[in-house]
Design an enzyme around this catalytic site. Structure first.
Site, PDB file in Angstrom:
ATOM      1  N   ARG A 142      47.253 -23.565 -18.511  1.00 33.19           N
ATOM      2  CA  ARG A 142      47.813 -24.373 -19.592  1.00 33.19           C
ATOM      3  C   ARG A 142      46.782 -25.317 -20.178  1.00 33.19           C
ATOM      4  O   ARG A 142      46.070 -25.992 -19.442  1.00 33.19           O
ATOM      5  CB  ARG A 142      48.968 -25.240 -19.075  1.00 33.19           C
ATOM      6  CG  ARG A 142      50.153 -24.455 -18.605  1.00 33.19           C
ATOM      7  CD  ARG A 142      51.060 -25.324 -17.750  1.00 33.19           C
ATOM      8  NE  ARG A 142      52.151 -24.547 -17.209  1.00 33.19           N
ATOM      9  CZ  ARG A 142      53.350 -24.451 -17.779  1.00 33.19           C
ATOM     10  NH1 ARG A 142      53.632 -25.116 -18.864  1.00 33.19           N
ATOM     11  NH2 ARG A 142      54.278 -23.692 -17.235  1.00 33.19           N
ATOM     12  N   HIS A 155      60.504 -26.819 -31.883  1.00 33.20           N
ATOM     13  CA  HIS A 155      59.191 -27.159 -32.448  1.00 33.20           C
ATOM     14  C   HIS A 155      59.339 -27.958 -33.745  1.00 33.20           C
ATOM     15  O   HIS A 155      58.711 -29.008 -33.926  1.00 33.20           O
ATOM     16  CB  HIS A 155      58.421 -25.855 -32.703  1.00 33.20           C
ATOM     17  CG  HIS A 155      57.101 -26.068 -33.345  1.00 33.20           C
ATOM     18  ND1 HIS A 155      56.918 -25.971 -34.710  1.00 33.20           N
ATOM     19  CD2 HIS A 155      55.909 -26.424 -32.826  1.00 33.20           C
ATOM     20  CE1 HIS A 155      55.659 -26.232 -34.977  1.00 33.20           C
ATOM     21  NE2 HIS A 155      55.020 -26.507 -33.856  1.00 33.20           N
ATOM     22  N   TYR A 175      47.198 -67.547 -44.276  1.00 35.52           N
ATOM     23  CA  TYR A 175      48.318 -66.635 -44.517  1.00 35.52           C
ATOM     24  C   TYR A 175      47.855 -65.434 -45.339  1.00 35.52           C
ATOM     25  O   TYR A 175      46.764 -65.462 -45.929  1.00 35.52           O
ATOM     26  CB  TYR A 175      49.459 -67.360 -45.250  1.00 35.52           C
ATOM     27  CG  TYR A 175      49.102 -67.722 -46.673  1.00 35.52           C
ATOM     28  CD1 TYR A 175      49.320 -66.825 -47.716  1.00 35.52           C
ATOM     29  CD2 TYR A 175      48.509 -68.953 -46.975  1.00 35.52           C
ATOM     30  CE1 TYR A 175      48.957 -67.142 -49.009  1.00 35.52           C
ATOM     31  CE2 TYR A 175      48.145 -69.272 -48.262  1.00 35.52           C
ATOM     32  CZ  TYR A 175      48.372 -68.352 -49.282  1.00 35.52           C
ATOM     33  OH  TYR A 175      47.989 -68.642 -50.558  1.00 35.52           O
ATOM     34  N   SER A 226      43.082 -68.910 -52.872  1.00 32.54           N
ATOM     35  CA  SER A 226      43.798 -67.676 -52.596  1.00 32.54           C
ATOM     36  C   SER A 226      42.929 -66.533 -53.106  1.00 32.54           C
ATOM     37  O   SER A 226      42.530 -66.523 -54.274  1.00 32.54           O
ATOM     38  CB  SER A 226      45.154 -67.667 -53.290  1.00 32.54           C
ATOM     39  OG  SER A 226      45.792 -66.440 -53.039  1.00 32.54           O
ATOM     40  N   GLY A 249      52.035 -27.512 -28.769  1.00 29.63           N
ATOM     41  CA  GLY A 249      52.004 -26.134 -29.258  1.00 29.63           C
ATOM     42  C   GLY A 249      50.761 -25.743 -30.037  1.00 29.63           C
ATOM     43  O   GLY A 249      50.699 -24.663 -30.603  1.00 29.63           O
ATOM     44  N   CYS A 261      46.208 -62.861 -51.993  1.00 33.04           N
ATOM     45  CA  CYS A 261      47.391 -62.381 -52.709  1.00 33.04           C
ATOM     46  C   CYS A 261      47.125 -61.081 -53.439  1.00 33.04           C
ATOM     47  O   CYS A 261      47.973 -60.592 -54.169  1.00 33.04           O
ATOM     48  CB  CYS A 261      47.918 -63.458 -53.656  1.00 33.04           C
ATOM     49  SG  CYS A 261      46.733 -63.921 -54.913  1.00 33.04           S
ATOM     50  N   MET A 289      47.618 -25.481 -28.883  1.00 31.63           N
ATOM     51  CA  MET A 289      46.603 -24.728 -28.140  1.00 31.63           C
ATOM     52  C   MET A 289      47.301 -23.718 -27.233  1.00 31.63           C
ATOM     53  O   MET A 289      48.500 -23.644 -27.177  1.00 31.63           O
ATOM     54  CB  MET A 289      45.740 -25.692 -27.331  1.00 31.63           C
ATOM     55  CG  MET A 289      44.837 -26.523 -28.213  1.00 31.63           C
ATOM     56  SD  MET A 289      43.792 -27.573 -27.246  1.00 31.63           S
ATOM     57  CE  MET A 289      44.957 -28.639 -26.459  1.00 31.63           C
ATOM     58  N   ARG A 328      55.499 -36.667 -20.040  1.00 36.15           N
ATOM     59  CA  ARG A 328      54.610 -37.397 -20.967  1.00 36.15           C
ATOM     60  C   ARG A 328      55.466 -38.375 -21.753  1.00 36.15           C
ATOM     61  O   ARG A 328      56.697 -38.233 -21.807  1.00 36.15           O
ATOM     62  CB  ARG A 328      53.900 -36.433 -21.905  1.00 36.15           C
ATOM     63  CG  ARG A 328      54.856 -35.594 -22.728  1.00 36.15           C
ATOM     64  CD  ARG A 328      54.102 -34.582 -23.557  1.00 36.15           C
ATOM     65  NE  ARG A 328      55.045 -33.684 -24.192  1.00 36.15           N
ATOM     66  CZ  ARG A 328      54.741 -32.499 -24.687  1.00 36.15           C
ATOM     67  NH1 ARG A 328      53.525 -32.051 -24.613  1.00 36.15           N
ATOM     68  NH2 ARG A 328      55.656 -31.762 -25.270  1.00 36.15           N
ATOM     69  N   LYS A 354      48.439 -33.742 -19.746  1.00 32.62           N
ATOM     70  CA  LYS A 354      49.253 -32.924 -18.851  1.00 32.62           C
ATOM     71  C   LYS A 354      48.704 -32.982 -17.429  1.00 32.62           C
ATOM     72  O   LYS A 354      49.431 -33.224 -16.467  1.00 32.62           O
ATOM     73  CB  LYS A 354      49.296 -31.490 -19.366  1.00 32.62           C
ATOM     74  CG  LYS A 354      50.263 -30.618 -18.630  1.00 32.62           C
ATOM     75  CD  LYS A 354      50.324 -29.227 -19.237  1.00 32.62           C
ATOM     76  CE  LYS A 354      51.089 -29.223 -20.548  1.00 32.62           C
ATOM     77  NZ  LYS A 354      50.880 -28.021 -21.333  1.00 32.62           N
TER      78      LYS A 354
END
Ligand code: PEP
Ligand code: MG
Length: 917
Positions: free
Chosen positions: A103, A466, A886, A798, A112, A866, A114, A347, A34
């Site tokens: 704030r 909220h 992969y 693999s 909300g 795999c 704090m 924000r 903020k």
């Protein structure tokens, strides 16, 4: 005591903060989201009320000592003097009073969680002075009672009830329904009543000293960082406790100064769908929390164009600039004080999975961000959430809609209705129930119930209430403002037109459409094909991972990032995998094919055969069906590699259950039934003979192939006959035959040449030439350690990390998860469940060693994974780092893996593969 430093920064001192903090991330860390936003907006010339920020460093000092750090308060007072000059008002001066808000604001948004205290600086004298100045006693007394109330509930943690009760009683006495009906005299009476309530609870008067007010409020904000709500939230979101919160002291501007004033919140794009259209709500003659609490019915932001067109245009212009500046969708708060617009906060807005993807893709197409940034903005969890179930369309057609509200967070949720957060959490955690939390509206201390629930339903509030904001953040389906529902919290029921739903009854909540149903509606997985934005993004992700210079091999050659393949046993799975973007099949578990009803009896006879000839006879019966299985797979994966694993599990898994058979035999004997008894007795004896104490470490995998080579010989014949047939039909086939559970190269020396001979014979017989490979799984630690030798025969590896984890830790994979693993993770003995996320230090290290040694023998050795880890983002990153070609995972996880592969590619772009040292 901490040495003196700068703890307080005016909003316009942002350049100085940047110098001190070294980066914008550092500024955010110091001033909080903020504070840094306000400072940044001030710099950009956006109208922000004058103010300053007390740093998170001061909060952390306060947490250590329980006191403000040395000099901090003097710096606050000095900054306040500057703000007084900027605002042209004086704190505590009745003739021209400055009021401020105090704030909270941490680095990461914790909506909300704090404390925030508004209207600081009001006392009896200042109130009188303000009435003289504004001629608006209603506004002044309303502001004053809000201060007393907030001071009591947030600074001193008094129960809301302490103030709600006298207000409700007063309104009832006057016959009022809404706060807006309260007159100046009414609010004045309330101020007196609130002050009495405050004194009764606190044991002292509400402080008239405005500096004391500011000091207590600042302490309360610092302390709220360690409040239960904030701690719970941080735990749920993985925010560190060490960050601390900043405190922003900001000049108050008032949205409740008459009908030329107002306040609102808005998102620059739709946070639910991602559409590029401002979405917001505002209220005239109101203060901030009235909008967020969802208590009064708000107006849509477009309507501001009618009531205050100049302000509306300025607002649209500023928010447009803010979005361009931050290159992301903004969530803004604003206030209009007597026709003047003030921006109070901006924000990056919280959003649903769907909108996360749409906004990332749109912003890239608009040229605001690059494709890499777009890909990075979407986490694998977001893709996971998007592929979550929705209600079955057919079921919805016939279901009766019970209620309708605002579709605040998408997805389908089915659960039992509970009317408060504690009960919802208890039922979910202790009774393992699926729950839906139902409330008139939610508050920050309801979050634990929301997180524990499948879905949330409220009867009040809008899309920015909220409940809506929190649910979207956690990906919980949510409907708000279903105002036709009457919730009776006392009797634990809800009702719509006489139709009552009691606590504990099943309901279905469709957060995508806003519809509520009674009972359990069936759900189905959404189709990827319809999600065009996701497809676009995944295409970009693939392009990134496929770049030729993403990784540098140990010998200096350049290589691309990871490909994503899939584990699929049947053609329909292979087709799904392919449509989800898989570039090959990394594992086909052939044994699954043996379990099919018409085949199992033949498989059982084959296992029990006494001679090789007899066994081959049964296998010949199985050959055509196996060939058909492989044919379907090759066709589905035309052009792509298909790894087929030869039979792996211990044979007893194909046989009837020993205990059940024993019971049948005993019953027949007791009842004197002789018909069929002998066969069952023989079968039981054979099953007993197959019994092993540790079957997972017994006759399975390559060991079984050596004990009964006829089975795998049939499988290899089926593979190559199918491959040859497909090739003749013009399909491009790339079979790779995988031998499971190798522990020594000698096993491969025994079996592999026989199998290659079959492959050669078949291709010669069928006169086709096709590329193929023979390779092995690395799933026994010894195989990893001797990988250099194993690679002399194996053309590919693999990693079967399910078994490799089982055998490295010595934890039975079938039992550990329900026995001690949970305790181990809870106690911190294990950081995570190693069957879900690769243990890099142990299992991962073995993999790294195997790749190094294997490639020393065979530089172009193809390496994959795999095990289940192939679909886990953290494990995928490790596979990228150590040089896998992969990863292979279940078809449903392929999109997640594609994104994770791109993220790893970007994170380690151009870096050398991490060699085992
Ligand atoms: C493994 O062990 O990781 C593997 C893929 O094989 P399975 O799970 O079939 O044992
Ligand atoms: Mg295995």
């Amino acid at each position: 005591m901490a040495k003196s430093k700068k703890w307080v920064y005016l909003f316009e001192e942002v350049a100085e903060v940047e110098k001190y903090a070294g980066s914008w991330d550092g500024v955010r860390g110091l001033l909080g989201g903020k504070g840094s936003g306000l400072a940044d907006m001030t710099r950009a010339g956006v109208p922000v009320p004058p103010g300053f920020t007390i740093t998170t460093e001061a909060c952390n000092e306060f947490r250590k000592t329980g006191k403000f750090p040395l000099d901090m308060w003097d710096q606050v007072l000095a900054a306040l003097k500057v703000v007084e000059q900027q605002a042209g008002k004086k704190f505590g001066d009745p003739s021209n009073p400055l009021l401020v808000s105090c704030r909270s604001g941490a680095k990461f948004s914790m909506p909300g969680m704090m404390n925030t205290i508004l209207n600081i600086g009001l006392n009896d004298e200042v109130a009188e002075g303000m009435i003289n100045l504004t001629g608006n006693p209603r506004f002044v007394y309303d502001s004053y009672r809000r201060l007393v109330e907030m001071f009591g509930t947030t600074v001193f943690n008094f129960d809301d009830e302490l103030f709600e009760h006298p207000l409700d009683e007063y309104k009832a006495g006057k016959g009022y329904k809404l706060d807006i009906e309260m007159t100046a005299e009414d609010w004045k009476a309330l101020v007196a009543a609130f002050k009495v309530a405050f004194k009764k609870q606190a044991g002292f008067d509400f402080p008239q000293d405005v500096f004391k007010q500011l000091e207590l409020a600042t302490k309360a904000v610092f302390e709220s960082w360690m409040g239960k709500r904030a701690i719970d939230y941080r735990k749920a979101t993985g925010i560190s406790d060490d960050l601390g919160t900043a405190v922003n002291i900001v000049t108050m501007v008032f949205g409740n100064m008459g009908d030329d004033s107002g306040t609102g919140v808005a998102f620059t794009r739709n946070p639910s769908t991602g559409d590029k259209k401002m979405m917001g709500e505002y209220l005239l003659n109101a203060q901030g929390e009235d909008v967020v609490a969802g208590i009064r019915n708000t107006d849509q932001i477009e309507n501001l164009n009618k009531t205050m067109p100049a302000v509306y245009h300025q607002f649209m212009d500023i928010t447009g600039k803010l979005e361009k500046h931050y290159k992301d969708m903004q969530d803004v708060e604003f206030t209009i004080e007597r026709g003047k617009l003030w921006m109070l906060q901006t924000r990056n807005g919280k959003r649903t999975a769907k909108s996360t993807i749409k906004i990332a893709v749109d912003m890239s197409n608009e040229g605001l961000i690059g494709r890499e940034e777009a890909v990075l903005r979407v986490t694998p969890e977001v893709v996971d959430a998007l592929l979550h179930p929705q209600f079955d369309e057919n079921a919805k057609k016939t279901a009766v809609v019970y209620a309708k509200g605002v579709n605040a967070s998408p997805g389908a949720a089915v659960g039992q209705a509970y009317f408060d957060a504690d009960t919802a959490e208890k039922m979910a955690k202790e009774n393992k129930q699926q729950t839906i939390m139902v409330r008139p509206f939610t508050k920050p201390d309801d979050v634990h119930g929301m997180i524990a629930s499948q879905g949330v339903l409220t009867s009040e509030g809008g899309a920015t209430s909220h409940a809506a904001v929190v649910a979207r953040q956690f990906g919980i389906p949510c409907i708000v403002g279903a105002s036709m529902i009457k919730i009776d919290l006392e009797n634990r029921i809800m009702e719509v037109d006489g139709k009552v739903v009691r606590e504990g009854e099943w309901i279905s909540v469709d957060g995508t459409t806003g519809q509520v149903y009674v009972g359990k509606l069936p759900t189905s997985a959404p189709s990827l094909e319809e999600q065009t934005d996701l497809l676009t993004l995944l295409g970009w992700a693939d392009d990134i991972a496929a770049r030729k210079d993403i990784r540098i091999l140990p010998d200096g050659r350049k290589a691309p990032g990871l490909q994503v393949w899939a584990n699929a046993d049947y053609p329909k799975d292979a087709r799904r995998a392919r449509s989800y973007g898989a570039k090959g099949i990394g594992l086909c578990r052939t044994e699954h094919m043996f379990f099919e009803t018409e085949r199992l009896p033949i498989v059982q006879k084959m296992i029990l055969a006494e001679t090789s000839a007899e066994r081959t006879g049964y296998l010949n019966q199985l050959l055509p069906t196996q060939r058909k299985d492989f044919d379907g797979l090759f066709e589905a994966m035309d052009g792509y590699p298909v790894i087929i694993r030869l039979i792996d599990p211990p044979l007893h898994e194909f046989m009837p259950d020993e205990e059940k058979l024993f019971e049948e035999v005993v019953t027949m004997r007791v009842k004197g039934q002789t018909e069929g008894l002998k066969e069952k007795e023989d079968l039981l004896a054979s099953i007993k003979a197959l019994h092993e104490s540790n079957p997972m470490m017994g006759l399975r995998g390559v060991r079984l192939s050596i004990a009964m080579p006829e089975i795998v010989e049939m499988q290899v014949r089926a593979i190559f006959e199918a491959a040859a047939d497909c090739t003749k039909r013009g399909i491009v086939v790339r079979p790779e035959v995988m031998i499971p559970l190798t522990g020594t190269v000698k096993e491969l020396e025994w079996i592999q040449p026989r199998l290659i001979r079959i492959a050669k014979t078949v291709t010669e017989e069928k006169k086709v030439d096709l590329p193929y490979k023979f390779g092995t799984m690395i799933e026994i630690p010894r195989a990893a350690v001797t990988a250099g030798e194993i690679a002399t025969l194996a053309e590919f590896f693999s990693f079967g990390t399910n078994d490799l984890t089982q055998m490295t830790y010595g934890y039975s994979r079938d039992d550990a998860e329900r026995n001690f693993l949970v305790t181990y993770v809870a106690a911190g003995i294990l950081p995570r469940n190693p069957f879900q996320t690769l243990d890099r230090e142990g299992v991962g290290k073995l993999m790294q060693m195997a790749i190094n040694d294997g490639r020393k023998t065979r530089p172009d050795l193809e390496v994959g994974i795999c095990g289940e880890h192939g679909g886990d983002p953290d494990s995928i990153e490790w596979c990228h780092m150590i040089g896998n070609n992969y990863v292979s995972c279940s078809p449903f996880r392929v999109p997640i893996a594609r994104l994770a592969a791109a993220h790893a590619a970007l994170k380690y772009s151009g870096q050398k593969i991490a060699e085992d040292k």
